[in-house]
Design an enzyme around this catalytic site. Structure first.
Site, PDB file in Angstrom:
ATOM      1  CG  HIS A  31      36.570  37.785  42.343  1.00 59.57           C
ATOM      2  ND1 HIS A  31      36.417  37.815  43.687  1.00 59.57           N
ATOM      3  CD2 HIS A  31      35.994  36.263  42.084  1.00 59.57           C
ATOM      4  CE1 HIS A  31      36.347  36.664  44.229  1.00 59.57           C
ATOM      5  NE2 HIS A  31      36.178  35.645  43.211  1.00 59.57           N
TER       6      HIS A  31
ATOM      7  CG  ASN B  57      34.657  44.172  48.816  1.00 61.79           C
ATOM      8  OD1 ASN B  57      35.087  44.105  49.925  1.00 61.79           O
ATOM      9  ND2 ASN B  57      34.794  43.200  47.939  1.00 61.79           N
TER      10      ASN B  57
END
Length: 106
Positions: free
Chosen positions: A72, A63
């Site tokens: 996350h 990412n």
């Protein structure tokens, strides 16, 4: 980003063009669909995209813009998993707490 870190915004409405394979873009789209304060597992996304969880983890790790594309919010089945921010999972924990997902970490 300032609004994110001061707690007044937890998602972004930006025109994004993620470079990478169709699979990498699909994983990024799946991460973008996870609401703030919620999580999914690598396995959840893998099932939806019909790919192995390890491949999803690798795409999450690639990412290019963590926080904007909220990697996350993707956890391992039995723990935190990694974080693409390059500074360790402590940041992942902080981001999840910041978004109100701290209950998931206990």
């Amino acid at each position: 980003l300032a609004a994110y870190f001061d707690g007044s915004r937890f998602s972004f409405e930006l025109p994004l063009r993620v470079e990478g394979s169709a699979f990498q873009r699909a994983v990024c789209n799946a991460m973008l669909a996870i609401p703030p304060g919620e999580t999914r597992t690598y396995g959840d996304i893998a099932r939806d995209l019909e790919h192995p969880a390890q491949a999803v983890g690798q795409a999450c790790g690639a990412n290019p813009i963590p926080v904007i594309i909220p990697c996350h919010r993707v956890l391992a089945a039995n723990g935190l998993g990694g974080f693409s921010g390059g500074v360790g999972v402590e940041i992942k924990v902080w981001l999840l707490r910041h978004e109100g997902a701290a209950g998931l970490l206990i």
